[in-house]
Design a protein around this motif. Structure first.
Motif, PDB file in Angstrom:
ATOM      1  N   TYR A 181      10.923   3.755 -15.719  1.00 45.65           N
ATOM      2  CA  TYR A 181      11.161   2.898 -16.880  1.00 45.65           C
ATOM      3  C   TYR A 181      10.967   3.688 -18.165  1.00 45.65           C
ATOM      4  N   GLY A 182      11.525   4.871 -18.193  1.00 52.46           N
ATOM      5  CA  GLY A 182      11.464   5.737 -19.354  1.00 52.46           C
ATOM      6  C   GLY A 182      12.501   6.808 -19.078  1.00 52.46           C
ATOM      7  N   ALA A 183      12.462   7.871 -19.870  1.00 55.83           N
ATOM      8  CA  ALA A 183      13.433   8.935 -19.636  1.00 55.83           C
ATOM      9  C   ALA A 183      13.017   9.761 -18.425  1.00 55.83           C
ATOM     10  N   LEU A 184      13.989  10.118 -17.610  1.00 59.85           N
ATOM     11  CA  LEU A 184      13.741  11.023 -16.483  1.00 59.85           C
ATOM     12  C   LEU A 184      14.160  12.424 -16.911  1.00 59.85           C
ATOM     13  N   ARG A 185      13.141  13.276 -17.203  1.00 62.03           N
ATOM     14  CA  ARG A 185      13.459  14.623 -17.697  1.00 62.03           C
ATOM     15  C   ARG A 185      13.084  15.708 -16.687  1.00 62.03           C
ATOM     16  N   GLY A 186      12.285  15.355 -15.693  1.00 64.21           N
ATOM     17  CA  GLY A 186      11.862  16.335 -14.694  1.00 64.21           C
ATOM     18  C   GLY A 186      12.726  16.243 -13.450  1.00 64.21           C
ATOM     19  N   ARG A 187      12.075  16.397 -12.274  1.00 62.61           N
ATOM     20  CA  ARG A 187      12.807  16.317 -11.016  1.00 62.61           C
ATOM     21  C   ARG A 187      12.446  15.032 -10.309  1.00 62.61           C
ATOM     22  N   ALA A 188      13.443  14.405  -9.725  1.00 65.57           N
ATOM     23  CA  ALA A 188      13.182  13.191  -8.951  1.00 65.57           C
ATOM     24  C   ALA A 188      13.870  13.324  -7.608  1.00 65.57           C
ATOM     25  N   LEU A 189      13.110  13.180  -6.529  1.00 69.80           N
ATOM     26  CA  LEU A 189      13.657  13.283  -5.181  1.00 69.80           C
ATOM     27  C   LEU A 189      13.344  11.995  -4.421  1.00 69.80           C
TER      28      LEU A 189
ATOM     29  N   ILE B 235       0.829  -1.199   0.000  1.00 70.67           N
ATOM     30  CA  ILE B 235       0.000   0.000   0.000  1.00 70.67           C
ATOM     31  C   ILE B 235       0.871   1.259   0.000  1.00 70.67           C
ATOM     32  N   GLU B 236       2.013   1.168   0.662  1.00 64.59           N
ATOM     33  CA  GLU B 236       2.886   2.332   0.750  1.00 64.59           C
ATOM     34  C   GLU B 236       3.586   2.595  -0.578  1.00 64.59           C
ATOM     35  N   ASN B 237       3.847   1.543  -1.359  1.00 68.09           N
ATOM     36  CA  ASN B 237       4.506   1.719  -2.643  1.00 68.09           C
ATOM     37  C   ASN B 237       3.509   2.201  -3.667  1.00 68.09           C
ATOM     38  N   MET B 238       4.030   2.830  -4.714  1.00 67.04           N
ATOM     39  CA  MET B 238       3.128   3.411  -5.693  1.00 67.04           C
ATOM     40  C   MET B 238       3.601   3.056  -7.096  1.00 67.04           C
ATOM     41  N   LEU B 239       2.626   2.696  -7.932  1.00 69.51           N
ATOM     42  CA  LEU B 239       2.933   2.364  -9.317  1.00 69.51           C
ATOM     43  C   LEU B 239       2.167   3.310 -10.228  1.00 69.51           C
ATOM     44  N   ILE B 240       2.882   3.947 -11.129  1.00 64.05           N
ATOM     45  CA  ILE B 240       2.247   4.864 -12.083  1.00 64.05           C
ATOM     46  C   ILE B 240       2.505   4.322 -13.478  1.00 64.05           C
ATOM     47  N   SER B 241       1.440   4.110 -14.243  1.00 67.36           N
ATOM     48  CA  SER B 241       1.642   3.462 -15.541  1.00 67.36           C
ATOM     49  C   SER B 241       1.551   4.436 -16.706  1.00 67.36           C
ATOM     50  N   HIS B 242       1.338   5.703 -16.418  1.00 70.88           N
ATOM     51  CA  HIS B 242       1.256   6.683 -17.508  1.00 70.88           C
ATOM     52  C   HIS B 242       2.390   7.696 -17.364  1.00 70.88           C
TER      53      HIS B 242
ATOM     54  N   ALA C  53       5.180   9.393  -3.154  1.00 68.25           N
ATOM     55  CA  ALA C  53       4.950   8.032  -2.683  1.00 68.25           C
ATOM     56  C   ALA C  53       5.540   7.879  -1.294  1.00 68.25           C
ATOM     57  N   LYS C  54       4.797   7.213  -0.425  1.00 70.85           N
ATOM     58  CA  LYS C  54       5.301   7.024   0.943  1.00 70.85           C
ATOM     59  C   LYS C  54       6.313   5.886   1.016  1.00 70.85           C
ATOM     60  N   GLY C  55       6.337   5.060  -0.032  1.00 68.01           N
ATOM     61  CA  GLY C  55       7.342   4.002  -0.081  1.00 68.01           C
ATOM     62  C   GLY C  55       8.168   4.168  -1.337  1.00 68.01           C
ATOM     63  N   ASP C  56       8.272   3.088  -2.114  1.00 69.72           N
ATOM     64  CA  ASP C  56       8.952   3.167  -3.402  1.00 69.72           C
ATOM     65  C   ASP C  56       7.990   3.672  -4.455  1.00 69.72           C
ATOM     66  N   LEU C  57       8.544   4.323  -5.447  1.00 70.03           N
ATOM     67  CA  LEU C  57       7.733   4.845  -6.549  1.00 70.03           C
ATOM     68  C   LEU C  57       8.237   4.240  -7.848  1.00 70.03           C
ATOM     69  N   THR C  58       7.353   3.565  -8.562  1.00 71.17           N
ATOM     70  CA  THR C  58       7.726   2.971  -9.838  1.00 71.17           C
ATOM     71  C   THR C  58       6.888   3.608 -10.933  1.00 71.17           C
ATOM     72  N   ILE C  59       7.560   4.119 -11.958  1.00 74.36           N
ATOM     73  CA  ILE C  59       6.861   4.765 -13.063  1.00 74.36           C
ATOM     74  C   ILE C  59       7.182   3.997 -14.337  1.00 74.36           C
ATOM     75  N   LEU C  60       6.136   3.494 -14.982  1.00 76.53           N
ATOM     76  CA  LEU C  60       6.357   2.639 -16.147  1.00 76.53           C
ATOM     77  C   LEU C  60       6.566   3.450 -17.419  1.00 76.53           C
ATOM     78  N   SER C  61       6.486   4.755 -17.314  1.00 75.44           N
ATOM     79  CA  SER C  61       6.656   5.604 -18.486  1.00 75.44           C
ATOM     80  C   SER C  61       7.705   6.667 -18.170  1.00 75.44           C
ATOM     81  N   HIS C  62       7.678   7.771 -18.896  1.00 71.80           N
ATOM     82  CA  HIS C  62       8.698   8.793 -18.653  1.00 71.80           C
ATOM     83  C   HIS C  62       8.214   9.857 -17.659  1.00 71.80           C
TER      84      HIS C  62
END
Ligand SMILES: Nc1ncnc2c1ncn2[C@@H]1O[C@H](COP(=O)(O)OP(=O)(O)OP(=O)(O)O)[C@@H](O)[C@H]1O
Ligand SMILES: [Mg+2]
Lengths: 270, 251
Positions: free
Chosen positions: B187-195, B145-152, B162-171
């Motif tokens: 799982y795509g290009a990281l063009r913004g900010r990631a903390l 529940i704490e982890n988060m998956l984003i598919s778009h 995300a309160k846990g791990d954050l997985t993004i299937l796109s950019h």
């Protein structure tokens, strides 16, 4: 139930109104009863491009305020009896549109029409937000340059979080990319982003590429949606787009440089 | 929606006190020299003006108060205000400084001992009682529940936490911001900010298929696109924290 299409972009002047007029005419010509609404309150552009500016009596805001009925305000196109135009007001400001008012009008139109095309104003403010709020499908018009692509990306973020569908947790708005004012020659010279470049940034389903074409200006000057200019490549590309949207399998054109035959070289038609 | 933080919250009663946590940058002061502080602050802000604009900060004085002459807190606060930073708390202040802080309506925090509701992104929080994130990794179970998956794709202007791990299937687009208390996988290009590790977990990492980011940060240690330009990677990349420094390498 009607399908509500918003034609949107974020950035101004990229071809939203041109596109709205073309696809509304295209859908109507295919036999679907279609209404096209000008959300650009204060500017009023769509009626000029549709060639019905001299027949405007009531507008969108009149209907919202209860000063006219929809039936009174809708203008029937003279070329296609399946097409109706709801013009914007030139004399009001953008605050005249309310979410409740827009919702009511769209609901009423939905009973009678198959497609409702909403021509969004530029920007990400009230007018643009209202134009997209009730949408089922979004046609994101983008020019092949960085600032336009960026703004489209921003608009896509808003579509995904601030629309009715998003707020009510329904299936997301279907998003389509329409890459407009494309010139393969300029892409080759490195002056423009290519289709691949734009796709790489936006990851969006490409509905069609509309080439840069003089015929667009000629058409809008004479009040004819460019899709009716069957000779022009822009007109043809909008026809392809409508067909693809309706589920036909039409190969993409106008992406690569045109190989001109002898005929083309002699007459240089564009 | 979880992807947007601007939605207003309406409750029946007019107000309510809730316990919640948020993250804020911590400004650790190493000197009492105000001129030097002002100069370096301006430099840092120039690197990421949008990131710092009107940002809350927690002032940490533990590394500058050892000197015989304590820092002039009133001046420091004025300096921060001039740079459009809003101090929301002070830690390791001496008694005089505490009084000054109160005068400026800034709460005084005692980091050790009592626990405050403010969890912070930098070194301070590592001294806090164990964070939820670390507890989870300790016993090896991952709470789904704490982890988060984003598919778009995460679009410009969107923020995800995300309160846990954050997985993004796109950019992640330029102009977008993704944050996680744990790791971030793109799982795509990281063009913004990631903390990653925004609650202070230095073990957290960022993974992406291509690195063209505007900013990357782990437990408050960040690099902006200016530093990253030279390091732009068009292949799978990992970012981790070693000895307070961000390490970027290919996978
Ligand atoms: N494919 C094209 N080729 C050449 N010119 C075009 C093309 N599409 C649009 N234009 C021109 O670009 C200009 C802007 O078009 P249009 O009014 O459709 O854009 P818009 O996005 O609706 O603008 P606004 O944001 O102001 O509402 C017009 O002059 C139009 O003739
Ligand atoms: Mg327009």
């Amino acid at each position: 139930m009607a399908r509500i299409i918003v034609v949107t972009s974020g950035k101004g002047g990229v071809g939203k109104t041109t596109t709205s007029a073309a696809i509304a005419m295209g859908l109507a010509k295919k036999g679907h009863k279609t209404a096209v609404i000008d959300f650009d309150v204060g500017l009023r552009n769509l009626d000029l491009i549709m060639g019905c500016e001299r027949r405007v009596v009531y507008d969108f805001v009149n209907v919202i305020n209860g000063e006219a009925t929809l039936r009174q305000a809708l203008i029937k196109d003279k070329r296609c009896n399946q097409l109706f135009i709801l013009p914007a007001s030139q004399t009001r400001d953008k605050d005249a549109l309310t979410q409740e008012g827009v919702g009511k009008i769209l609901e009423e139109l939905s009973k009678e029409f198959k497609y409702i095309v909403c021509d969004s104003p530029a920007g990400i403010e009230r007018g643009a937000n209202l134009a997209m709020y009730f949408a089922d499908d979004a046609f994101v018009v983008t020019n092949p340059e960085v600032s336009s692509v960026r703004d489209s990306d921003r608009m896509l973020g808003i579509l995904a979080s601030k629309s009715r569908r998003a707020e009510q947790g329904e299936e997301a708005i279907k998003e389509y990319l329409l890459l407009s004012r494309y010139s393969p020659e300029r892409v080759k010279l490195g002056e423009m982003l290519s289709v691949e470049d734009v796709q790489d940034i936006l990851s969006l389903h490409l509905l069609g590429v509309i080439p840069e074409s003089k015929s667009v200006l000629n058409a809008s000057n004479s009040g004819i949606p460019v899709i009716l200019d069957e000779e022009s490549n822009a007109g043809q590309s909008y026809s392809d787009i409508v067909a693809r949207y309706l589920g036909e399998d039409v190969p993409h054109r106008f992406i690569d440089e045109e190989k001109k035959g002898l005929f083309g070289k002699l007459f240089g038609r564009k | 929606m979880s992807t947007d933080t601007e939605a207003p919250i309406y409750t029946k009663s007019a107000l309510e006190f809730k316990s919640s946590s948020f993250s804020s940058p911590v400004l650790v002061i190493h000197t009492t020299e105000l001129k030097q502080i002002t100069h370096q602050l301006k430099e840092k802000i120039a690197q990421a003006p949008e990131f710092f604009k009107n940002s809350p900060v927690l002032i940490d004085l533990q590394h500058c108060n050892d000197d015989e002459h304590p820092i002039d807190l009133g001046q420091l606060i004025t300096t921060l205000h001039a740079e459009k930073l809003f101090p929301i708390g002070i830690s390791s202040a001496n008694e005089d400084q505490k009084l000054i802080a109160i005068k400026y309506h800034i709460p005084v925090h005692t980091i050790r001992g009592t626990h405050s509701d403010i969890s912070t992104t930098k070194s301070v929080s590592t001294q806090n009682k164990p964070q939820e994130g670390t507890e989870k990794t300790k016993d090896g179970t991952i709470n789904a529940i704490e982890n988060m998956l984003i598919s778009h794709p995460v679009r410009s202007g969107q923020r995800i936490y995300a309160k846990g791990d954050l997985t993004i299937l796109s950019h992640v687009s330029a102009g977008a911001e993704v944050m996680a208390e744990g790791n971030i996988h793109v799982y795509g290009a990281l063009r913004g900010r990631a903390l990653a590790g925004v609650q202070g977990n230095p073990e957290s990492r960022i993974f992406c298929s291509a690195l063209q980011a505007e900013l990357v940060s782990i437990a408050g240690h960040y690099k902006t696109s200016e530093d990253l330009d030279k390091l732009e990677q068009h292949q799978p990349t990992q970012i981790s924290l070693q000895d307070q420094a961000l390490i970027i390498n290919n996978l």
